[in-house]
Write a protein that holds these residues in place. Structure first.
Motif, PDB file in Angstrom:
ATOM      1  N   VAL A  55       0.855  -1.190   0.000  1.00 14.17           N
ATOM      2  CA  VAL A  55       0.000   0.000   0.000  1.00 14.17           C
ATOM      3  C   VAL A  55       0.891   1.241   0.000  1.00 14.17           C
ATOM      4  O   VAL A  55       1.741   1.392   0.886  1.00 14.17           O
ATOM      5  N   PRO A  56       0.724   2.153  -0.965  1.00 15.27           N
ATOM      6  CA  PRO A  56       1.633   3.301  -1.071  1.00 15.27           C
ATOM      7  C   PRO A  56       1.471   4.335   0.030  1.00 15.27           C
ATOM      8  O   PRO A  56       2.373   5.148   0.236  1.00 15.27           O
ATOM      9  N   ARG A  57       0.363   4.328   0.742  1.00 16.27           N
ATOM     10  CA  ARG A  57       0.139   5.291   1.816  1.00 16.27           C
ATOM     11  C   ARG A  57       0.374   4.659   3.185  1.00 16.27           C
ATOM     12  O   ARG A  57       0.567   3.451   3.305  1.00 16.27           O
ATOM     13  N   HIS A  58       0.322   5.496   4.228  1.00 15.46           N
ATOM     14  CA  HIS A  58       0.520   5.006   5.589  1.00 15.46           C
ATOM     15  C   HIS A  58      -0.676   4.195   6.044  1.00 15.46           C
ATOM     16  O   HIS A  58      -1.827   4.583   5.834  1.00 15.46           O
ATOM     17  N   LEU A  59      -0.410   3.060   6.674  1.00 12.20           N
ATOM     18  CA  LEU A  59      -1.442   2.233   7.285  1.00 12.20           C
ATOM     19  C   LEU A  59      -1.224   2.217   8.791  1.00 12.20           C
ATOM     20  O   LEU A  59      -0.112   1.951   9.258  1.00 12.20           O
ATOM     21  N   ALA A  60      -2.261   2.508   9.540  1.00 11.77           N
ATOM     22  CA  ALA A  60      -2.178   2.471  11.002  1.00 11.77           C
ATOM     23  C   ALA A  60      -2.613   1.088  11.481  1.00 11.77           C
ATOM     24  O   ALA A  60      -3.759   0.683  11.279  1.00 11.77           O
ATOM     25  N   PHE A  61      -1.684   0.358  12.075  1.00 14.55           N
ATOM     26  CA  PHE A  61      -1.991  -0.949  12.636  1.00 14.55           C
ATOM     27  C   PHE A  61      -2.232  -0.801  14.134  1.00 14.55           C
ATOM     28  O   PHE A  61      -1.904   0.209  14.750  1.00 14.55           O
ATOM     29  N   TRP A  62      -2.798  -1.861  14.731  1.00 12.19           N
ATOM     30  CA  TRP A  62      -3.097  -1.849  16.154  1.00 12.19           C
ATOM     31  C   TRP A  62      -1.913  -2.437  16.929  1.00 12.19           C
ATOM     32  O   TRP A  62      -1.286  -3.389  16.476  1.00 12.19           O
ATOM     33  N   ASP A  66       0.873  -2.621  26.097  1.00 13.23           N
ATOM     34  CA  ASP A  66       2.139  -2.996  26.737  1.00 13.23           C
ATOM     35  C   ASP A  66       3.331  -2.366  26.016  1.00 13.23           C
ATOM     36  O   ASP A  66       4.337  -2.025  26.637  1.00 13.23           O
ATOM     37  N   TYR A  67       3.215  -2.227  24.683  1.00 11.11           N
ATOM     38  CA  TYR A  67       4.325  -1.664  23.913  1.00 11.11           C
ATOM     39  C   TYR A  67       4.501  -0.172  24.171  1.00 11.11           C
ATOM     40  O   TYR A  67       5.550   0.393  23.882  1.00 11.11           O
ATOM     41  N   PHE A  68       3.462   0.471  24.704  1.00 13.59           N
ATOM     42  CA  PHE A  68       3.531   1.904  24.988  1.00 13.59           C
ATOM     43  C   PHE A  68       3.871   2.188  26.447  1.00 13.59           C
ATOM     44  O   PHE A  68       4.340   3.274  26.773  1.00 13.59           O
ATOM     45  N   GLY A  86       3.281   5.165  13.913  1.00 15.03           N
ATOM     46  CA  GLY A  86       1.906   5.658  13.878  1.00 15.03           C
ATOM     47  C   GLY A  86       0.896   4.597  14.265  1.00 15.03           C
ATOM     48  O   GLY A  86      -0.235   4.585  13.770  1.00 15.03           O
ATOM     49  N   ALA A  87       1.298   3.679  15.159  1.00 15.28           N
ATOM     50  CA  ALA A  87       0.406   2.606  15.589  1.00 15.28           C
ATOM     51  C   ALA A  87      -0.681   3.138  16.516  1.00 15.28           C
ATOM     52  O   ALA A  87      -0.511   4.171  17.174  1.00 15.28           O
ATOM     53  N   ILE A  88      -1.806   2.423  16.560  1.00 11.98           N
ATOM     54  CA  ILE A  88      -2.920   2.794  17.427  1.00 11.98           C
ATOM     55  C   ILE A  88      -2.861   1.939  18.685  1.00 11.98           C
ATOM     56  O   ILE A  88      -2.853   0.707  18.618  1.00 11.98           O
ATOM     57  N   ARG A  89      -2.833   2.587  19.819  1.00 12.79           N
ATOM     58  CA  ARG A  89      -2.720   1.899  21.116  1.00 12.79           C
ATOM     59  C   ARG A  89      -4.025   1.185  21.469  1.00 12.79           C
ATOM     60  O   ARG A  89      -5.114   1.743  21.322  1.00 12.79           O
ATOM     61  N   VAL A  90      -3.898  -0.049  21.952  1.00 14.98           N
ATOM     62  CA  VAL A  90      -5.059  -0.831  22.354  1.00 14.98           C
ATOM     63  C   VAL A  90      -4.845  -1.390  23.751  1.00 14.98           C
ATOM     64  O   VAL A  90      -3.810  -2.001  24.022  1.00 14.98           O
ATOM     65  N   ASP A  91      -5.810  -1.172  24.630  1.00 13.19           N
ATOM     66  CA  ASP A  91      -5.799  -1.774  25.960  1.00 13.19           C
ATOM     67  C   ASP A  91      -6.680  -3.008  25.907  1.00 13.19           C
ATOM     68  O   ASP A  91      -7.883  -2.916  25.672  1.00 13.19           O
ATOM     69  N   ARG A  92      -6.093  -4.185  26.117  1.00 11.92           N
ATOM     70  CA  ARG A  92      -6.839  -5.435  25.986  1.00 11.92           C
ATOM     71  C   ARG A  92      -7.449  -5.912  27.293  1.00 11.92           C
ATOM     72  O   ARG A  92      -7.859  -7.052  27.407  1.00 11.92           O
TER      73      ARG A  92
END
Length: 230
Positions: A55-62, A66-68, A86-92
């Motif tokens: 994909v030529p544009r930026h993709l934001a993954f989850w 813990d990584y943050f 540019g990842a999206i933070r997720v609290d599981r």
């Protein structure tokens, strides 16, 4: 596009393209600007690598929280990587905390970023396509952005479940297909409407992949890359 993500495309992305020579179809269906959701089937951890490479544009993954939130040198390094990509933070931990991923994703989508969601919620255990969960539809309606169906074929052979990294099994084994955008702006956000939109998306994914469709949810045995936005 974040600087670290750009660097990753030049290095890891080009290595994926040169090493496996994936076949890519439907790039013309990717908007040149504006937010969008990529809704893909999920066969392998390598799916994200191939999507990011093609994909030529930026993709934001989850990425799990813990990584943050880590401490020490390793924690700071992980946070630097996630923020740089540019990842999206997720609290599981569940409940309201888990919904924070949506709170972060909707402004990103409205600002013109693109987000990847795996509606099945986990990797397919047997190569079949399972019933989609409504997270992608809920995000798309909430942000007023289109959903782009994505069909990934062959990545489970390049990096099977349990394989820590992609293996060279020959060129031309992976195929990534991008379908035509499905508009979600203005659609109702009630449960029935979201289910209808989700089923529409899954039908388009099935057309792209040719997978056998299973009208029940995939087994939910935890896997480290399960999609929190399912």
């Amino acid at each position: 596009m974040p600087l670290l993500y750009s660097f990753g495309k030049i290095t890891v992305g080009n290595a994926m393209i040169l090493g496996w020579r994936p076949r890519v179809e439907g790039l013309e269906n990717i908007p040149k600007s504006g937010g969008a959701i990529f809704a893909s089937n999920h066969l392998s951890v390598a799916d994200e690598l191939f999507l990011g490479a093609t994909v030529p544009r930026h993709l934001a993954f989850w990425a799990k929280s813990d990584y943050f939130d880590g401490t020490g040198l390793r924690g700071r390094f992980n946070r630097f990587i996630m923020e740089g990509l540019g990842a999206i933070r997720v609290d599981r931990s569940g409940g309201r905390a888990a919904l924070g991923a949506f709170d972060a994703a909707i402004p990103a989508l409205k600002a013109g970023d693109m987000v990847v969601v795996y509606p099945e919620g986990t990797r397919s255990p047997d190569g079949k396509l399972y019933r989609g969960r409504t997270g992608a539809a809920r995000l798309a309606v909430g942000a007023g952005v289109p959903i782009i169906p994505v069909g990934v074929i062959g990545t489970e052979k390049i990096q099977p479940i349990g394989q820590p990294y992609p293996k060279l099994v020959g060129w031309g084994k992976a195929t990534i297909k991008f379908g035509k955008p499905i508009e979600a702006a203005g659609r109702p956000d009630d449960r029935t409407a979201l289910r209808v939109l989700t089923d529409e998306v899954m039908a388009e994914i099935q057309k792209l992949t040719g997978q056998e469709y299973v009208s029940r949810y995939a087994p939910t045995k935890p896997q480290k890359d399960d999609d929190p936005a399912a």
